[in-house]
Scaffold this motif. Structure first.
Motif, PDB file in Angstrom:
ATOM      1  N   LEU A   1     101.196  16.501 -78.956  1.00 51.19           N
ATOM      2  CA  LEU A   1     100.305  17.575 -79.380  1.00 51.19           C
ATOM      3  C   LEU A   1      98.943  17.027 -79.797  1.00 51.19           C
ATOM      4  O   LEU A   1      97.898  17.537 -79.370  1.00 51.19           O
ATOM      5  N   GLY A   2      98.939  15.977 -80.618  1.00 48.42           N
ATOM      6  CA  GLY A   2      97.669  15.388 -81.035  1.00 48.42           C
ATOM      7  C   GLY A   2      96.884  14.813 -79.873  1.00 48.42           C
ATOM      8  O   GLY A   2      95.653  14.951 -79.813  1.00 48.42           O
ATOM      9  N   ARG A   3      97.590  14.181 -78.918  1.00 48.36           N
ATOM     10  CA  ARG A   3      96.915  13.593 -77.766  1.00 48.36           C
ATOM     11  C   ARG A   3      96.258  14.661 -76.904  1.00 48.36           C
ATOM     12  O   ARG A   3      95.116  14.499 -76.454  1.00 48.36           O
ATOM     13  N   HIS A   4      96.931  15.765 -76.692  1.00 52.47           N
ATOM     14  CA  HIS A   4      96.371  16.808 -75.825  1.00 52.47           C
ATOM     15  C   HIS A   4      95.275  17.596 -76.536  1.00 52.47           C
ATOM     16  O   HIS A   4      94.341  18.075 -75.875  1.00 52.47           O
ATOM     17  N   VAL A   5      95.363  17.758 -77.845  1.00 51.42           N
ATOM     18  CA  VAL A   5      94.264  18.409 -78.571  1.00 51.42           C
ATOM     19  C   VAL A   5      93.006  17.556 -78.466  1.00 51.42           C
ATOM     20  O   VAL A   5      91.896  18.066 -78.233  1.00 51.42           O
ATOM     21  N   THR A   6      93.152  16.252 -78.643  1.00 49.35           N
ATOM     22  CA  THR A   6      92.000  15.354 -78.495  1.00 49.35           C
ATOM     23  C   THR A   6      91.432  15.418 -77.082  1.00 49.35           C
ATOM     24  O   THR A   6      90.211  15.500 -76.886  1.00 49.35           O
ATOM     25  N   ALA A   7      92.317  15.374 -76.083  1.00 50.54           N
ATOM     26  CA  ALA A   7      91.859  15.443 -74.696  1.00 50.54           C
ATOM     27  C   ALA A   7      91.158  16.757 -74.411  1.00 50.54           C
ATOM     28  O   ALA A   7      90.161  16.803 -73.666  1.00 50.54           O
ATOM     29  N   SER A   8      91.642  17.843 -75.001  1.00 48.64           N
ATOM     30  CA  SER A   8      91.012  19.147 -74.794  1.00 48.64           C
ATOM     31  C   SER A   8      89.578  19.148 -75.286  1.00 48.64           C
ATOM     32  O   SER A   8      88.663  19.597 -74.575  1.00 48.64           O
ATOM     33  N   VAL A   9      89.347  18.628 -76.481  1.00 48.93           N
ATOM     34  CA  VAL A   9      87.989  18.632 -77.044  1.00 48.93           C
ATOM     35  C   VAL A   9      87.081  17.714 -76.241  1.00 48.93           C
ATOM     36  O   VAL A   9      85.943  18.078 -75.899  1.00 48.93           O
ATOM     37  N   VAL A  10      87.552  16.522 -75.922  1.00 46.35           N
ATOM     38  CA  VAL A  10      86.718  15.552 -75.196  1.00 46.35           C
ATOM     39  C   VAL A  10      86.352  16.083 -73.813  1.00 46.35           C
ATOM     40  O   VAL A  10      85.186  16.051 -73.392  1.00 46.35           O
ATOM     41  N   LYS A  11      87.349  16.578 -73.071  1.00 40.03           N
ATOM     42  CA  LYS A  11      87.084  17.084 -71.729  1.00 40.03           C
ATOM     43  C   LYS A  11      86.170  18.304 -71.761  1.00 40.03           C
ATOM     44  O   LYS A  11      85.284  18.455 -70.908  1.00 40.03           O
ATOM     45  N   SER A  12      86.364  19.185 -72.735  1.00 40.27           N
ATOM     46  CA  SER A  12      85.538  20.389 -72.819  1.00 40.27           C
ATOM     47  C   SER A  12      84.084  20.034 -73.093  1.00 40.27           C
ATOM     48  O   SER A  12      83.173  20.567 -72.441  1.00 40.27           O
ATOM     49  N   ILE A  13      83.852  19.143 -74.043  1.00 40.47           N
ATOM     50  CA  ILE A  13      82.472  18.755 -74.358  1.00 40.47           C
ATOM     51  C   ILE A  13      81.821  18.068 -73.166  1.00 40.47           C
ATOM     52  O   ILE A  13      80.657  18.332 -72.822  1.00 40.47           O
ATOM     53  N   PHE A  14      82.575  17.193 -72.500  1.00 42.12           N
ATOM     54  CA  PHE A  14      82.024  16.504 -71.324  1.00 42.12           C
ATOM     55  C   PHE A  14      81.651  17.502 -70.226  1.00 42.12           C
ATOM     56  O   PHE A  14      80.548  17.447 -69.669  1.00 42.12           O
ATOM     57  N   MET A  15      82.557  18.432 -69.922  1.00 42.89           N
ATOM     58  CA  MET A  15      82.292  19.387 -68.856  1.00 42.89           C
ATOM     59  C   MET A  15      81.175  20.355 -69.226  1.00 42.89           C
ATOM     60  O   MET A  15      80.405  20.793 -68.359  1.00 42.89           O
ATOM     61  N   VAL A  16      81.050  20.702 -70.508  1.00 41.04           N
ATOM     62  CA  VAL A  16      79.953  21.573 -70.950  1.00 41.04           C
ATOM     63  C   VAL A  16      78.611  20.895 -70.716  1.00 41.04           C
ATOM     64  O   VAL A  16      77.648  21.515 -70.220  1.00 41.04           O
ATOM     65  N   ILE A  17      78.523  19.614 -71.045  1.00 40.28           N
ATOM     66  CA  ILE A  17      77.268  18.887 -70.843  1.00 40.28           C
ATOM     67  C   ILE A  17      76.967  18.740 -69.353  1.00 40.28           C
ATOM     68  O   ILE A  17      75.819  18.892 -68.919  1.00 40.28           O
ATOM     69  N   VAL A  18      77.991  18.440 -68.551  1.00 46.53           N
ATOM     70  CA  VAL A  18      77.782  18.346 -67.102  1.00 46.53           C
ATOM     71  C   VAL A  18      77.315  19.685 -66.538  1.00 46.53           C
ATOM     72  O   VAL A  18      76.365  19.745 -65.735  1.00 46.53           O
TER      73      VAL A  18
END
Length: 358
Positions: free
Chosen positions: A327-344
């Motif tokens: 759960l912690g790993r996927h929550v972290t991945a969710s935030v990181v991927k979302s911020i990266f894709m938003v900037i892209v």
């Protein structure tokens, strides 16, 4: 031929018998007859399977005969799995870097395919809901809008106000060298309305609401509530995903507009304190510097960024397994991927609007 009770209370005798089998198997293949075994529990089955694994690892062979169906099932459950071979040692930093980079590229491709497939499921669910409006969960949508938009206003207004003030302050300090500090109004007006307002809002929504979506759906996965919905004949996409994504698509443009106003207010206050401008001068200069299409640029981006955040957050939630670490790993991945894709996505929109001169 084995007999008697192969259970936990006979552990010493079980271990001794297993040792005799292993010693006997060094010279010839072994056929173990289980027809006279009165009772077999997990300990006895595990000892037998461990012995069989050791014999086969040494090049021997062991087979069972006369086992009842219940004993065969238990032996099959206790079968020892061959451990995975340890990863080979890397031959150097450069090769290791290239290997990691290749794995990440392949993983990114898999994430893209998964995201497109999931987006197709969401679109199909929206079409089904549009065809059957009575099944739409309006209460869930209103609740999610409250969680995403209404409860997110204070923190977004505060952060945007501070960022607007900081941008204005640094702009004034630099433009004072050329005696052009009044142009800071043009700077903060265009920068905030076109880029910073929606970008800051999307990043904060990804960290706040996106992580919450992943944690909520992940917790439901851990408690098997998603499977329970399927057993009840309900579609988890319609029940869990559609209201959340619609709430993001509706709420994020509203938050982006409010954030832009707060950032302009912070920039105006800083311009009055550090640049010696009056409120009338700031507003008149701002009115001359910006137009309606600058506001539209930021608002056009917002629904697409909301869709990206919602898709990534819910995908990561559905991939949570049955542990807190997952759960912690996927929550972290969710935030990181979302911020990266938003900037892209923001960069792609910037190139697009520059190409069409909008």
């Amino acid at each position: 031929m084995l007999g008697g009770r192969w259970t936990a209370d006979q552990a010493a005798a079980v271990e001794a018998a297993a040792a005799r089998i292993a010693a006997f198997a060094q010279a010839r293949p072994v056929l173990v007859d289980l027809s006279r075994v009165l009772r077999l529990d997990t300990l006895g089955a595990w000892v037998l399977e461990r012995t069989r694994s050791e014999i086969e690892a040494a090049g021997g062979r062991l087979a069972y005969a006369g086992a009842s169906p219940e004993h065969r099932i238990l032996l099959g459950e206790m079968a020892l799995k061959n451990p995975e071979a340890p990863p080979s040692r890397r031959r150097g930093r450069i090769l290791g870097f290239l290997e990691d980079f290749g794995r990440r590229v392949v993983g990114a491709k898999a994430d893209l395919v998964t995201g497109l497939a999931f987006f197709g499921e969401v679109v199909a669910a929206c079409i089904r809901v549009a065809g059957r409006p009575s099944t739409f969960r309006g209460t869930a949508l209103v609740n999610q809008i409250e969680q995403v938009a209404l409860r997110g206003v204070p923190i977004i207004v505060l952060i945007s106000f501070l960022v607007g003030g900081i941008v204005a302050q640094q702009g004034i300090f630099q433009l004072q060298r050329f005696g052009a500090q009044t142009f800071v109004v043009n700077l903060i007006g265009l920068l905030i309305l076109r880029e910073l307002g929606v970008l800051l809002t999307s990043i904060m929504v990804a960290g706040r609401s996106g992580s919450a979506f992943t944690a909520e759906i992940g917790s439901m996965r851990m408690r098997e509530e998603v499977d329970a919905l399927r057993v009840m004949g309900l579609d988890p996409i319609e029940i869990l995903i559609v209201p959340r994504i619609l709430a993001l698509v509706i709420g994020l443009p509203i938050l982006a507009f409010i954030a832009s106003l707060a950032a302009l207010a912070g920039g105006g206050l800083t311009a009055m304190l550090y640049g010696g401008m009056t409120i009338e001068g700031f507003l008149s200069r701002l009115q001359a510097a910006i137009s309606l299409h600058h506001v539209a640029v930021g608002l056009i981006k917002a629904p697409f960024m909301a869709l990206i955040i919602g898709i990534i957050a819910t995908i990561e939630g559905f991939e949570v397994e049955g542990s807190a670490e997952s759960l912690g790993r996927h929550v972290t991945a969710s935030v990181v991927k979302s911020i990266f894709m938003v900037i892209v996505l923001d960069g792609l929109f910037a190139v697009f609007f520059a190409a069409i001169d909008f």
